[in-house]
Design a protein around this motif. Structure first.
Motif, PDB file in Angstrom:
ATOM      1  N   TYR A 113      46.742  34.236  45.054  1.00 57.00           N
ATOM      2  CA  TYR A 113      47.297  35.357  44.277  1.00 57.00           C
ATOM      3  C   TYR A 113      46.274  36.463  44.050  1.00 57.00           C
ATOM      4  CZ  TYR A 113      45.558  31.402  41.725  1.00 57.00           C
ATOM      5  OH  TYR A 113      44.824  30.297  41.384  1.00 57.00           O
ATOM      6  N   THR A 114      45.020  36.196  44.403  1.00 57.10           N
ATOM      7  CA  THR A 114      43.993  37.228  44.215  1.00 57.10           C
ATOM      8  C   THR A 114      43.528  37.804  45.560  1.00 57.10           C
ATOM      9  OG1 THR A 114      43.242  35.919  42.331  1.00 57.10           O
ATOM     10  CG2 THR A 114      41.851  37.749  42.990  1.00 57.10           C
ATOM     11  N   TYR A 115      43.295  36.922  46.541  1.00 55.58           N
ATOM     12  CA  TYR A 115      42.733  37.387  47.816  1.00 55.58           C
ATOM     13  C   TYR A 115      43.572  37.001  49.033  1.00 55.58           C
ATOM     14  CZ  TYR A 115      38.867  37.509  44.588  1.00 55.58           C
ATOM     15  OH  TYR A 115      38.102  37.725  43.479  1.00 55.58           O
ATOM     16  N   PHE A 159      34.252  35.387  24.273  1.00 53.52           N
ATOM     17  CA  PHE A 159      35.506  34.923  24.889  1.00 53.52           C
ATOM     18  C   PHE A 159      36.160  36.062  25.656  1.00 53.52           C
ATOM     19  CE2 PHE A 159      34.685  32.194  21.298  1.00 53.52           C
ATOM     20  CZ  PHE A 159      34.887  30.930  21.844  1.00 53.52           C
ATOM     21  N   LYS A 160      36.666  35.702  26.852  1.00 54.06           N
ATOM     22  CA  LYS A 160      37.495  36.649  27.608  1.00 54.06           C
ATOM     23  C   LYS A 160      38.932  36.185  27.481  1.00 54.06           C
ATOM     24  CE  LYS A 160      37.877  37.196  32.430  1.00 54.06           C
ATOM     25  NZ  LYS A 160      37.352  37.776  33.680  1.00 54.06           N
ATOM     26  N   LEU A 161      39.765  37.051  26.938  1.00 52.92           N
ATOM     27  CA  LEU A 161      41.171  36.718  26.729  1.00 52.92           C
ATOM     28  C   LEU A 161      41.997  37.216  27.904  1.00 52.92           C
ATOM     29  CD1 LEU A 161      43.444  35.691  24.837  1.00 52.92           C
ATOM     30  CD2 LEU A 161      43.515  38.007  23.861  1.00 52.92           C
ATOM     31  N   LYS A 162      42.775  36.300  28.495  1.00 53.12           N
ATOM     32  CA  LYS A 162      43.695  36.689  29.556  1.00 53.12           C
ATOM     33  C   LYS A 162      44.908  37.360  28.923  1.00 53.12           C
ATOM     34  CE  LYS A 162      41.798  35.271  33.337  1.00 53.12           C
ATOM     35  NZ  LYS A 162      41.416  36.284  34.334  1.00 53.12           N
ATOM     36  N   ILE A 163      45.215  38.547  29.408  1.00 60.50           N
ATOM     37  CA  ILE A 163      46.337  39.327  28.888  1.00 60.50           C
ATOM     38  C   ILE A 163      47.168  39.800  30.078  1.00 60.50           C
ATOM     39  CG2 ILE A 163      45.237  40.049  26.732  1.00 60.50           C
ATOM     40  CD1 ILE A 163      44.548  42.677  28.359  1.00 60.50           C
ATOM     41  N   LEU A 214      38.904  41.617  27.409  1.00 60.34           N
ATOM     42  CA  LEU A 214      40.248  41.375  27.935  1.00 60.34           C
ATOM     43  C   LEU A 214      40.293  41.445  29.454  1.00 60.34           C
ATOM     44  CD1 LEU A 214      42.147  43.829  25.539  1.00 60.34           C
ATOM     45  CD2 LEU A 214      41.633  41.403  25.137  1.00 60.34           C
ATOM     46  N   ASP A 215      41.208  40.655  30.043  1.00 64.18           N
ATOM     47  CA  ASP A 215      41.426  40.710  31.491  1.00 64.18           C
ATOM     48  C   ASP A 215      42.922  40.589  31.772  1.00 64.18           C
ATOM     49  OD1 ASP A 215      41.454  40.539  34.210  1.00 64.18           O
ATOM     50  OD2 ASP A 215      40.227  38.727  34.368  1.00 64.18           O
ATOM     51  N   ALA A 216      43.523  41.675  32.292  1.00 61.51           N
ATOM     52  CA  ALA A 216      44.974  41.698  32.509  1.00 61.51           C
ATOM     53  C   ALA A 216      45.379  41.274  33.911  1.00 61.51           C
ATOM     54  CB  ALA A 216      45.524  43.092  32.213  1.00 61.51           C
ATOM     55  N   ASN A 217      44.424  41.025  34.804  1.00 59.30           N
ATOM     56  CA  ASN A 217      44.764  40.630  36.185  1.00 59.30           C
ATOM     57  C   ASN A 217      45.941  41.435  36.749  1.00 59.30           C
ATOM     58  OD1 ASN A 217      43.572  37.614  35.190  1.00 59.30           O
ATOM     59  ND2 ASN A 217      42.959  38.327  37.207  1.00 59.30           N
ATOM     60  N   ARG A 218      45.907  42.744  36.556  1.00 55.06           N
ATOM     61  CA  ARG A 218      46.888  43.689  37.133  1.00 55.06           C
ATOM     62  C   ARG A 218      48.298  43.497  36.588  1.00 55.06           C
ATOM     63  NH1 ARG A 218      46.853  41.311  42.404  1.00 55.06           N
ATOM     64  NH2 ARG A 218      45.667  39.652  41.424  1.00 55.06           N
ATOM     65  N   GLY A 233      36.278  46.595  37.078  1.00 57.25           N
ATOM     66  CA  GLY A 233      36.910  46.206  38.336  1.00 57.25           C
ATOM     67  C   GLY A 233      36.536  44.779  38.657  1.00 57.25           C
ATOM     68  N   ASP A 234      37.542  43.951  38.971  1.00 54.09           N
ATOM     69  CA  ASP A 234      37.255  42.565  39.356  1.00 54.09           C
ATOM     70  C   ASP A 234      37.818  42.317  40.755  1.00 54.09           C
ATOM     71  OD1 ASP A 234      36.992  39.861  39.693  1.00 54.09           O
ATOM     72  OD2 ASP A 234      38.394  39.276  38.133  1.00 54.09           O
ATOM     73  N   GLU A 235      39.115  41.919  40.848  1.00 55.30           N
ATOM     74  CA  GLU A 235      39.642  41.611  42.177  1.00 55.30           C
ATOM     75  C   GLU A 235      39.722  42.838  43.083  1.00 55.30           C
ATOM     76  OE1 GLU A 235      40.988  40.813  39.209  1.00 55.30           O
ATOM     77  OE2 GLU A 235      43.171  40.546  39.349  1.00 55.30           O
ATOM     78  N   ILE A 256      30.971  40.864  38.888  1.00 62.13           N
ATOM     79  CA  ILE A 256      30.416  40.259  40.102  1.00 62.13           C
ATOM     80  C   ILE A 256      30.805  38.783  40.108  1.00 62.13           C
ATOM     81  CG2 ILE A 256      28.291  39.603  41.305  1.00 62.13           C
ATOM     82  CD1 ILE A 256      26.964  42.105  40.176  1.00 62.13           C
ATOM     83  N   LYS A 257      31.379  38.335  41.221  1.00 65.67           N
ATOM     84  CA  LYS A 257      31.718  36.915  41.361  1.00 65.67           C
ATOM     85  C   LYS A 257      31.072  36.378  42.629  1.00 65.67           C
ATOM     86  CE  LYS A 257      36.094  36.775  38.866  1.00 65.67           C
ATOM     87  NZ  LYS A 257      37.555  36.750  38.995  1.00 65.67           N
ATOM     88  N   THR A 258      30.227  35.384  42.457  1.00 65.23           N
ATOM     89  CA  THR A 258      29.537  34.839  43.632  1.00 65.23           C
ATOM     90  C   THR A 258      30.522  34.139  44.566  1.00 65.23           C
ATOM     91  OG1 THR A 258      28.943  32.870  42.348  1.00 65.23           O
ATOM     92  CG2 THR A 258      27.308  34.628  42.483  1.00 65.23           C
ATOM     93  N   ASN A 272      34.153  34.569  36.681  1.00 68.06           N
ATOM     94  CA  ASN A 272      34.486  33.193  37.025  1.00 68.06           C
ATOM     95  C   ASN A 272      35.731  33.194  37.891  1.00 68.06           C
ATOM     96  OD1 ASN A 272      35.716  30.517  36.775  1.00 68.06           O
ATOM     97  ND2 ASN A 272      34.250  30.150  35.133  1.00 68.06           N
ATOM     98  N   GLN A 273      35.678  32.503  39.013  1.00 65.57           N
ATOM     99  CA  GLN A 273      36.836  32.424  39.905  1.00 65.57           C
ATOM    100  C   GLN A 273      37.616  31.136  39.615  1.00 65.57           C
ATOM    101  OE1 GLN A 273      36.917  35.258  42.487  1.00 65.57           O
ATOM    102  NE2 GLN A 273      38.878  34.574  41.687  1.00 65.57           N
ATOM    103  N   ILE A 274      37.529  30.701  38.317  1.00 66.73           N
ATOM    104  CA  ILE A 274      38.025  29.399  37.869  1.00 66.73           C
ATOM    105  C   ILE A 274      37.280  28.332  38.662  1.00 66.73           C
ATOM    106  CG2 ILE A 274      40.052  28.165  37.013  1.00 66.73           C
ATOM    107  CD1 ILE A 274      41.694  30.636  37.845  1.00 66.73           C
TER     108      ILE A 274
HETATM  109  C1  MUC Z   1      39.491  36.441  36.549  1.00 66.03           C
HETATM  110  O1  MUC Z   1      38.499  36.977  36.056  1.00 66.03           O
HETATM  111  O2  MUC Z   1      40.366  37.169  36.983  1.00 66.03           O
HETATM  112  C2  MUC Z   1      41.830  34.542  37.632  1.00 66.03           C
HETATM  113  C3  MUC Z   1      42.238  34.770  38.912  1.00 66.03           C
HETATM  114  C4  MUC Z   1      41.099  34.839  39.697  1.00 66.03           C
HETATM  115  O3  MUC Z   1      41.039  35.033  40.920  1.00 66.03           O
HETATM  116  O4  MUC Z   1      39.997  34.665  38.932  1.00 66.03           O
HETATM  117  C5  MUC Z   1      40.391  34.331  37.627  1.00 66.03           C
HETATM  118  C6  MUC Z   1      39.579  34.933  36.560  1.00 66.03           C
END
Ligand code: MUC
Ligand code: MG
Length: 367
Positions: free
Chosen positions: A53-55, A159-163, A190-194, A241-243, A265-267, A293-295
């Motif tokens: 769902y991300t990449y 804490f990062k809250l998923k929204i 906060l992180d809304a993941n689009r 910017g994340d994904e 930045i996500k390794t 964190n990429q979980i």
């Molecule tokens: C995040 O920061 O978005 C959720 C989906 C994903 O690819 O990473 C997580 C965390």
């Protein structure tokens, strides 16, 4: 020294506490352990978390691209000639997590061969990072209970809250309940993941004004360029910017076009090599970074702390390092400890992830 083989081992470990967020959910860590073998008997390893769902990558696609596309062209190369391996990988577009994992395994191999910890090879800034914990979708009171428990048990204060839920009031309420229950000294972002439009995100910012929220990550799809730029201009807090920024090219496009003004930045998706390029870009432009964190499993979280602790700019903020606590088990032989809200790097050659062979046999899904 020559690369003699690359294994991509699929495995599955259930989550004891599944994480839900706007773009998806995880119930099982269906990851891929990548191991690069050499003619000197030294092996480097890293963990790939597929996030379709991300990449768009899956466990099957990662295993395939590593074993069928990269491996035949990389076998025979010296693992220290990292740029040659990257030249091979660049011939395939996308597949960021597969590429990042191969890159981290190469760094691990380099550290093990040289007898040095990779956090030192990368920069050696410090030996631990403050931990930020990600809170997934839940009713507001459950979120508060979880945050209080993580504060008490592990000393975590960020804490990062998923929204990104609708109606917006669900997340607005969660922000108010968390701030009230946690007090003013806990960092909340906060992180809304689009999950929203830029205008919806603006409404949420207005209705959470005064709560001291520090960052807003991927509020809407970065492709909605015009409304996103307007949001970035008007937002009182940095828009991360994340994904939208897995590569240095993506990061420069988003920063220069006003699509964000901070970078996660996500390794797991950038490896250490591209993460270094992204960090250089951000440092040069004076842009804040977070370690995301990429979980990740514990193997993946060790990679994040290795990179994050290596540099001054990445260790300023708490890194997202603790969601392995939501898993029922892990492949790492010696579990990660969180003490006083911090995770330490490992002062051993490589990244420091030794795999428990019995657990790998138990959880691998290819036998
Ligand atoms: C995040 O920061 O978005 C959720 C989906 C994903 O690819 O990473 C997580 C965390
Ligand atoms: Mg994110």
């Amino acid at each position: 020294m020559k690369i003699t083989g690359i294994e991509a081992i699929p495995y599955a470990i259930p989550y004891s506490h599944p994480l839900k967020f706007a773009s998806g959910a995880v119930e099982t860590a269906d990851h891929v352990l990548v191991r690069i073998h050499t003619d000197e008997g030294i092996t480097g390893l890293a963990d790939a978390p597929p996030r379709p769902y991300t990449y768009g990558e899956t466990q099957v696609s990662i295993k395939n691209i590593v074993e069928e596309v990269f491996a035949p062209q990389v076998i025979g190369l010296d693992p220290f000639d990292r740029e040659k391996v990257h030249a091979v990988m660049r011939r395939t577009i996308n597949n960021q997590v597969a590429k990042g994992t191969v890159d981290i395994a190469l760094w691990d191999l380099a550290g093990r061969t040289l007898g040095r910890p990779v956090h030192q090879l990368l920069g050696g800034w410090t030996d631990s990072m403050r931990v930020s914990h990600m809170l997934g979708f839940k009713p507001a009171q459950e979120l508060l209970d979880e945050a209080l428990r993580f504060g008490e048990e592990y000393g975590i204060t960020t804490f990062k809250l998923k929204i990104g839920r609708r109606p917006l009031s669900l997340d607005i309420e969660a922000c108010h309940v968390l701030r009230e229950g946690l007090g003013p000294d806990v960092e909340l972002y906060l992180d809304a993941n689009r999950g929203w439009t830029a205008n919806e995100a603006m409404q949420v910012l207005q209705q959470t004004e005064g709560l001291g929220l520090t960052l807003l990550e991927e509020p809407c799809d970065a492709k909605e360029a015009m409304s996103r730029r307007r949001l970035v201009e008007k937002s009182p807090i940095p828009v991360v910017g994340d994904e939208s920024v897995p590569t240095a090219g993506d990061a420069s496009r988003e920063l220069l076009s006003g699509g964000c003004n901070a970078i996660c930045i996500k390794t797991a998706r950038s490896g250490f090599t591209e993460a270094t390029e992204i960090l250089g870009l951000c440092t040069g432009l004076g842009v804040d970074v977070t370690m995301g964190n990429q979980i990740d499993t514990q193997v993946g979280s060790l990679a994040t702390v290795t990179f994050g602790a290596a540099h001054e700019a990445t260790s300023r903020r708490a890194g997202e390092l603790s969601n392995f606590l939501d898993m029922s088990d892990d492949l790492l032989a010696e579990p990660i400890a969180i003490a006083d809200g911090r995770i330490s790097v490992r002062d051993v050659p490589g990244v420091g992830a030794e795999i428990d062979g019995e657990k790998l046999s138990r959880y691998r899904t290819d036998r």
